[in-house]
Structures are given as C-alpha cells and as structure tokens.
Design a protein around this motif. Structure first.
Motif, PDB file in Angstrom:
ATOM      1  N   ARG A  34       9.148  -3.381  -4.160  1.00  0.00           N
ATOM      2  CA  ARG A  34       8.360  -3.392  -5.384  1.00  0.00           C
ATOM      3  C   ARG A  34       9.166  -3.940  -6.546  1.00  0.00           C
ATOM      4  NH1 ARG A  34       6.896   2.838  -5.326  1.00  0.00           N
ATOM      5  NH2 ARG A  34       7.396   2.950  -3.113  1.00  0.00           N
ATOM      6  N   PRO A  79      -0.784  -1.393  -2.212  1.00  0.00           N
ATOM      7  CA  PRO A  79      -1.226  -0.849  -3.503  1.00  0.00           C
ATOM      8  C   PRO A  79      -0.057  -0.481  -4.409  1.00  0.00           C
ATOM      9  CG  PRO A  79      -2.504   0.106  -1.706  1.00  0.00           C
ATOM     10  CD  PRO A  79      -1.390  -0.669  -1.073  1.00  0.00           C
ATOM     11  N   GLU A  80       1.016   0.020  -3.830  1.00  0.00           N
ATOM     12  CA  GLU A  80       2.183   0.399  -4.626  1.00  0.00           C
ATOM     13  C   GLU A  80       2.835  -0.818  -5.268  1.00  0.00           C
ATOM     14  OE1 GLU A  80       1.133   3.403  -1.685  1.00  0.00           O
ATOM     15  OE2 GLU A  80       1.684   1.282  -1.420  1.00  0.00           O
ATOM     16  N   GLN A  81       2.854  -1.936  -4.559  1.00  0.00           N
ATOM     17  CA  GLN A  81       3.398  -3.167  -5.134  1.00  0.00           C
ATOM     18  C   GLN A  81       2.523  -3.669  -6.279  1.00  0.00           C
ATOM     19  OE1 GLN A  81       3.555  -5.504  -1.561  1.00  0.00           O
ATOM     20  NE2 GLN A  81       5.558  -4.694  -0.930  1.00  0.00           N
ATOM     21  N   VAL A  82       1.224  -3.550  -6.136  1.00  0.00           N
ATOM     22  CA  VAL A  82       0.318  -3.942  -7.216  1.00  0.00           C
ATOM     23  C   VAL A  82       0.592  -3.100  -8.454  1.00  0.00           C
ATOM     24  CG1 VAL A  82      -2.098  -4.004  -7.954  1.00  0.00           C
ATOM     25  CG2 VAL A  82      -1.465  -4.812  -5.670  1.00  0.00           C
ATOM     26  N   GLU A  83       0.734  -1.792  -8.283  1.00  0.00           N
ATOM     27  CA  GLU A  83       1.018  -0.916  -9.415  1.00  0.00           C
ATOM     28  C   GLU A  83       2.337  -1.287 -10.085  1.00  0.00           C
ATOM     29  OE1 GLU A  83      -0.924   1.465 -10.898  1.00  0.00           O
ATOM     30  OE2 GLU A  83      -2.415   0.539  -9.571  1.00  0.00           O
ATOM     31  N   LYS A  86       1.963  -4.255 -12.260  1.00  0.00           N
ATOM     32  CA  LYS A  86       1.229  -3.969 -13.499  1.00  0.00           C
ATOM     33  C   LYS A  86       2.187  -3.708 -14.648  1.00  0.00           C
ATOM     34  CE  LYS A  86      -3.096  -2.140 -11.602  1.00  0.00           C
ATOM     35  NZ  LYS A  86      -3.958  -0.934 -11.448  1.00  0.00           N
ATOM     36  N   ARG A  87       3.278  -3.016 -14.377  1.00  0.00           N
ATOM     37  CA  ARG A  87       4.267  -2.754 -15.435  1.00  0.00           C
ATOM     38  C   ARG A  87       4.854  -4.064 -15.941  1.00  0.00           C
ATOM     39  NH1 ARG A  87       8.801   1.608 -14.208  1.00  0.00           N
ATOM     40  NH2 ARG A  87       8.852   0.410 -12.269  1.00  0.00           N
ATOM     41  N   ARG A 165      -5.509  -9.182  -5.615  1.00  0.00           N
ATOM     42  CA  ARG A 165      -4.559  -8.149  -6.034  1.00  0.00           C
ATOM     43  C   ARG A 165      -3.769  -8.595  -7.263  1.00  0.00           C
ATOM     44  NH1 ARG A 165      -2.797  -6.719   0.139  1.00  0.00           N
ATOM     45  NH2 ARG A 165      -4.043  -4.795   0.378  1.00  0.00           N
ATOM     46  N   GLU A 168      -5.846  -7.991 -10.203  1.00  0.00           N
ATOM     47  CA  GLU A 168      -5.859  -6.537 -10.408  1.00  0.00           C
ATOM     48  C   GLU A 168      -4.573  -6.076 -11.084  1.00  0.00           C
ATOM     49  OE1 GLU A 168      -5.759  -2.415  -7.742  1.00  0.00           O
ATOM     50  OE2 GLU A 168      -6.191  -4.331  -6.768  1.00  0.00           O
ATOM     51  N   ALA A 169      -3.461  -6.710 -10.732  1.00  0.00           N
ATOM     52  CA  ALA A 169      -2.168  -6.347 -11.316  1.00  0.00           C
ATOM     53  C   ALA A 169      -1.998  -6.863 -12.737  1.00  0.00           C
ATOM     54  CB  ALA A 169      -1.035  -6.877 -10.443  1.00  0.00           C
TER      55      ALA A 169
END
Length: 365
Positions: A34, A79-83, A86-87, A165, A168-169
């Motif tokens: 990530r 999903p964790e990589q997308v989150e 986002k940062r 994705r 989404e990010a």
C-alpha cells in the motif's frame, strides 16, 4: 505561442502548467503493498500548481497480484490499497495539484519470489534477458508461461476494474503503462509475442490486446480521463521489434476514436539515446490526442518543444525526484539539487521527502 508555464487542458484534466512529473518507481510501499503517509508527503511536495508539476503521474501501480514485478511497489487491486491511495490524492488535491495513477502489468518482467512462487505471465514463454529488483537485490527475471486465451480476457477485465478503483481513490484519471517492455508492449512486439492465435502474428493481431485494454478502461472512466504511455523506438527489457513504425502507427490509428486525454511518448531509448530512428510526427498525426513528450529534456529543450508546438506538455523524471519545486526552478532558471542515486529504490525519507526547495535553502542561508 504557449509556454511551458501556461495552463493546458488534457481531456477533462485542467493543468496549471505544462511540466509533468513522469512515473518513477521508488519501491517504498508499506504493508499490503500500500501507499503510505510518506508516499502522500512525497507527491504533495511536488504538486503545488505554481512550483511543482502541472500533473503528477504516479509510480506504476500493479493491477493484480500477478502484475507485480518489482519489490515493494504499491498496488491498486485491493480495497486496502484503494484506501491508502485516497490519502495520497486528498493530500495532493489539498495543495491544488492534479494526479493520475499509472496502471501496470509487468508481464514477464518479474520473479517467482514476488509472485508466491508462480511463474510470470506473458504472451509467450520467452524469458527476457534482463533483471528485476527483489528482496535479494537485482536478479535475472524468471521464466514466464504463456497466457491462455481466456486469461487474456481476465487481464483486460483487471484493467477495467483498476481504472474504476482509481477514480474511487480520488485520482483525476489514469495512465495505462504500454511502454518499456511490460505486458502491453510484450503483446505488441514480435520478439516477445510468438502467439499464433488472434493476439499474435500480423500487426493487426498484435495490437488487439492494447486496443481491448484501452477500450475497457475508457469504457469504465471515459477517454477524457485516460492517458497511455508508449516507447515505440526502444527495445527496453529485451522487447524487440524490427519494424516498429507501422506497428505503432496502426495502434495510434485504432486508438484515435477513443479520444484519449493524452498520449505520453518516450522518445528514443528510455533514459538513454534519443536518436533511435522513429517518426514521432507520423504517430502524433494518427493519434489525434494531446501530445506528452519524455526522455532527457532539459530546460531549453522543454521550452522550445512547447513554444514551437512540438509538444503540448513535457514529462520530467529524475529532476522531480531531487527538486520538489522543479517547475519554479525551470521558470527562474535556478540551479538544481543533485540526485542521490543510492536512494532511488527502497528506503525511507532519505532521498525521498528530504530534498530541499528553494524556499528551504533560502531560509537556512
């Protein structure tokens, strides 16, 4: 005529200037492959719309667990990589920057140690005469296996999902990595694609995978948020093609209806000789997309390229690593920080987020 420091629109993406930060693999992904808080700081430092890049293209981000080929590269397939991404996008946007993610599948340029012991995937079972970066350092790549026909469709779908994705990010768009001897390029070139089915043989077949990937991505997020990177004249990572001009001309013609945000073209040998024979003007005419050039551009070359209309935007690589305010330095013709090559791959803040800006240098003078 426009200058390097004037705004420009690439598809739906408005840039404050025409200096682009090229994708640069830095091998600093965290747990779960990530992006980290340090990743966000690194990109935000280079995102200020006056001092930094008009557009940041992230380091290449693998679209699937089997798409990885280098140690500690941040993915876009969980999903964790997308989150985590986002940062990064939120931090970049907070300072007024624009950022797209480069979608990556390395194909045969990988090692079994990075793929849970599995063989890399490729159009054909042809091992590359090159190395990749693993936990043991730089090692020869592993023997790949040829993709089954149904697996090709699955990878096209992975590109589509990754593009969704990315939006989404919070990314402003995506760039598909079609250059430098990775999977898309491997399908294009006769030295790496020995298939005898609909994806191999004549150039009309070898461009099929690229076309299907780009159709899938643009179908998901729109052409105006989709770029593509190509290296037409360069046999990088042992990807050989004796007659590149008609191959890439056809590819450009087939992609033109997608109305891409831009085409990012590496002129000559990536990171090296710019004089390799290729008619880039012929490619540009066929592509009908905003034109991003790359490879060895210094200040004067970049200024001339934009003012003459030879390019819409210019991408710079290592200069943006060592100079977070590189665009300001170009504008003011200020000296550049030297690059520390020992810190390029892996590590922490050193050689990543600790290069000083002009303001920081002035404050300590």
């Amino acid at each position: 005529m426009p200058t390097l420091f004037d705004p420009v629109r690439l598809g739906d993406i408005e840039l404050a200037n025409r200096a682009v930060m090229a994708p640069l693999t830095r091998n600093r992904a965290g747990v779960g492959l990530r992006a980290t808080a340090l990743t966000a700081e690194y990109y935000a430092q280079r995102a200020h719309p006056r001092n930094g890049a008009g557009l940041i293209i992230t380091e290449a981000s693998p679209i699937d667990a089997m798409a990885h080929g280098y140690l500690d590269t941040p993915g876009i397939h969980t999903p964790e990589q997308v989150e985590a991404w986002k940062r990064v996008t939120q931090t970049v946007h907070a300072v007024g920057g624009k950022i797209v993610i480069q979608l990556w599948h390395v194909g045969r340029i990988s090692h079994t140690s990075l793929l849970d012991g599995r063989a890399p995937l490729a159009p054909s079972a042809v091992r590359a005469n090159t190395k990749t970066f693993t936990a043991a350092g730089f090692e020869p790549v592993s023997e790949p296996r040829a993709l089954l026909l149904e697996e090709i469709a699955q990878i096209v779908e992975q590109y589509r999902v990754a593009a969704g994705r990315a939006i989404e990010a919070g990314f402003d768009g995506v760039e598909v990595h079609g250059a430098n001897g990775y999977l898309v390029d491997q399908f294009l070139r006769s030295g790496t694609n020995l298939r005898t089915d609909a994806y191999g043989g004549p150039i009309e077949n070898r461009v099929r995978f690229l076309r299907e990937v780009m159709q899938a991505v643009t179908g998901e997020i729109g052409g105006a948020r989709t770029g593509l990177r190509l290296s037409p004249g360069a046999p990088v990572n042992d990807a050989q093609e004796p007659n590149a001009q008609p191959l890439f001309n056809l590819a450009a013609e087939q992609l033109a209806p997608l109305q891409l945000a831009y085409l990012h073209v590496i002129e000559g040998m990536t990171g090296g000789d710019r004089s390799l024979p290729f008619d880039y003007a012929a490619l540009r005419t066929r592509a009908k997309a905003p034109w991003m050039v790359n490879n060895g551009y210094d200040r004067q070359m970049a200024l001339d390229a934009v003012s003459s209309g030879a390019a819409d935007v210019v991408a710079f690589g290592k200069a943006f690593i060592a100079n977070p305010d590189f665009t300001r330095r170009l504008r003011e013709n200020a000296p550049l920080n030297p690059l520390d090559p020992k810190t390029l791959y892996g590590g922490g803040a050193k050689g990543y987020t600790d290069y000083p800006s002009l303001d920081a240098v002035a404050a300590t003078a």
